[in-house]
Design a protein around this motif. Structure first.
Motif, PDB file in Angstrom:
ATOM      1  N   ARG A   1      39.563  52.729  45.084  1.00 12.02           N
ATOM      2  CA  ARG A   1      39.422  51.292  44.860  1.00 12.02           C
ATOM      3  C   ARG A   1      37.937  50.946  44.958  1.00 12.02           C
TER       4      ARG A   1
ATOM      5  N   SER B   1      35.175  48.100  44.877  1.00 13.58           N
ATOM      6  CA  SER B   1      34.863  46.670  44.940  1.00 13.58           C
ATOM      7  C   SER B   1      33.533  46.457  44.239  1.00 13.58           C
TER       8      SER B   1
ATOM      9  N   CYS C   1      33.769  35.383  44.664  1.00 16.30           N
ATOM     10  CA  CYS C   1      35.004  34.990  43.997  1.00 16.30           C
ATOM     11  C   CYS C   1      34.909  33.543  43.541  1.00 16.30           C
TER      12      CYS C   1
ATOM     13  N   ARG D   1      40.678  51.799  40.587  1.00 14.76           N
ATOM     14  CA  ARG D   1      41.042  50.379  40.515  1.00 14.76           C
ATOM     15  C   ARG D   1      39.815  49.544  40.832  1.00 14.76           C
TER      16      ARG D   1
ATOM     17  N   THR E   1      38.060  46.181  41.866  1.00 13.94           N
ATOM     18  CA  THR E   1      38.457  44.999  42.646  1.00 13.94           C
ATOM     19  C   THR E   1      37.208  44.195  42.989  1.00 13.94           C
TER      20      THR E   1
ATOM     21  N   GLU F   1      36.146  38.958  43.164  1.00 11.75           N
ATOM     22  CA  GLU F   1      36.773  38.855  41.857  1.00 11.75           C
ATOM     23  C   GLU F   1      35.966  39.676  40.853  1.00 11.75           C
TER      24      GLU F   1
ATOM     25  N   THR G   1      42.280  44.661  39.737  1.00  9.41           N
ATOM     26  CA  THR G   1      42.975  43.610  40.482  1.00  9.41           C
ATOM     27  C   THR G   1      42.153  42.349  40.316  1.00  9.41           C
ATOM     28  N   THR G   2      42.772  41.306  39.724  1.00 11.50           N
ATOM     29  CA  THR G   2      42.005  40.119  39.351  1.00 11.50           C
ATOM     30  C   THR G   2      42.795  38.843  39.548  1.00 11.50           C
TER      31      THR G   2
ATOM     32  N   SER H   1      46.641  38.446  40.742  1.00 12.78           N
ATOM     33  CA  SER H   1      47.056  37.726  41.955  1.00 12.78           C
ATOM     34  C   SER H   1      47.514  36.333  41.558  1.00 12.78           C
TER      35      SER H   1
ATOM     36  N   ARG I   1      38.314  53.660  49.538  1.00 17.75           N
ATOM     37  CA  ARG I   1      37.614  52.501  48.994  1.00 17.75           C
ATOM     38  C   ARG I   1      36.109  52.682  49.003  1.00 17.75           C
TER      39      ARG I   1
ATOM     40  N   GLY J   1      38.327  44.317  48.987  1.00 13.64           N
ATOM     41  CA  GLY J   1      39.030  44.463  47.724  1.00 13.64           C
ATOM     42  C   GLY J   1      40.445  44.940  47.906  1.00 13.64           C
ATOM     43  N   GLY J   2      41.332  44.674  46.916  1.00 12.41           N
ATOM     44  CA  GLY J   2      42.763  44.948  46.990  1.00 12.41           C
ATOM     45  C   GLY J   2      43.100  46.435  46.856  1.00 12.41           C
TER      46      GLY J   2
END
Ligand code: SF4
Length: 339
Positions: A25, A27, A32, A76, A78, A81, A107-108, A131, A273, A338-339
């Motif tokens: 993941r 970020s 955001c 991913r 993230t 945002e 992921t947004t 989300s 991450r 981040g997600g």
């Protein structure tokens, strides 16, 4: 100094419990354009200084180390945002070039996705997680402190049109806010072919306002949904996936429950991450991080960066420890992990 693919030795990101991280993941920013109540205060946060954030080249290089040498096969993107990151499309395109085998997702909150979905798909993005906690404009505005629901919906439609599927929706239920809207959100998602997952709220908010007592649990959610839908556990093995899947009214539609707090899935965790400022987090709830940015900027080789990453993962804790007496929320807020 980057070395050629042939003489790269393959290593894995294995921890002391034998779990192997293959899902990275990344970020891309802590910023955001929403202010969700369970994430940050209305005024936002002190954003990361520009020179501390990894440049596009640095991000792509570290992803290259992970996918080319460390067995990572899922990336991913993230935030914060990620759509607010200017170089996003280029970062995804370059990642696709260096990692043709990897699954690329994002992921947004989908603000702006209506404009960029096509370019993201062309660059090599496979799918999106969006989300969305409510389809009622007033509840949406109450949770996000922004009146932007139509933009999210048009972003979802554009993602579907661009083939960025399966489209997954991540929803958080808040007691007394939207916990009475779970069935409505599921019906809406099923009609549109989106795979909805409810995520238990986690103690990661910047204002440290999370409480176990007020959290809506997986059992609460399943009870609320079962009042309107017939849910049956999906047969397929779960593996390391965070979501428990259920068929909705016999399928093929499914709904997922991510019970991070009440039914943790850390035993099968395959996630690692990278923060926007170049720190490795071996767990969402890690209390310490490993710095890759400093050695990278000091001229470290890919071999060296890979070795540091392997070391960073070895000491990963068994789980998040939320139920432990001494549990302490990480200093870094969710918006910067981040997600
Ligand atoms: S809490 Fe940490 S160990 Fe558990 S699933 Fe999430 S990232 Fe993995």
């Amino acid at each position: 100094m980057t070395t050629s693919p042939t003489d790269q030795t393959q290593q894995t990101l294995v921890d002391r419990f034998g779990r192997v991280a293959t899902d990275l993941r990344v970020s891309l920013t802590d910023r955001c354009n929403l202010r969700c109540t369970y994430c940050m205060p209305p005024e936002g946060l002190d954003w990361m200084p520009g020179d501390e954030a990894l440049t596009d080249d640095e991000v792509v290089r570290l992803i290259g180390v992970a996918t080319g040498r460390l067995g990572v096969d899922e990336v991913r993107f993230t935030g914060g945002e990620p759509l607010v990151r200017r170089g996003l499309v280029s970062i995804i395109g370059r990642t696709r070039e260096i990692a043709p085998h990897a699954e690329l997702s994002i992921t947004t909150n989908a603000l702006g996705l209506a404009k960029t979905a096509g370019a993201l798909a062309e660059a090599g993005l496979d799918r999106v997680n969006v989300s969305l906690d409510s389809i009622r404009p007033d509840t949406f505005a109450q949770i996000t402190r922004r009146d932007r629901l139509p933009d999210v919906i048009s972003g979802l439609e554009a993602a579907a049109e661009a083939g960025l599927g399966p489209i997954k929706i991540n929803a958080v239920l808040l007691r007394g806010v939207n916990d009475d809207q779970a069935a409505e959100l599921l019906g809406w998602s099923v009609e549109r072919g989106y795979e909805l997952r409810f995520i238990e709220q986690m103690p990661l908010d910047a204002q440290h306002g999370w409480s176990r007592e007020t959290m809506v649990t997986a059992d609460d959610t399943l009870a609320a949904l079962s009042a309107s839908f017939d849910l049956t556990p999906a047969e397929e093995p779960r593996g390391s996936a965070p979501a428990e899947l259920f068929h909705v009214d016999g399928g093929p539609a499914k709904v997922g429950i991510i019970a991070s707090v009440t039914r943790p899935f850390c035993g099968d965790c395959d996630r690692v991450r990278l923060t926007a400022d170049g720190q490795v987090r071996d767990c969402l709830f890690a209390r310490s991080e490993s710095d890759l940015r400093t050695p990278l900027r000091a001229g470290a080789s890919d071999d060296d960066l890979a070795a540091r990453w392997v070391t960073a993962m070895a000491g990963k804790a068994a789980g998040h420890g939320i139920d432990d007496l001494g549990f302490l929320q990480p200093d870094r807020p969710m918006s910067a992990i981040g997600g």
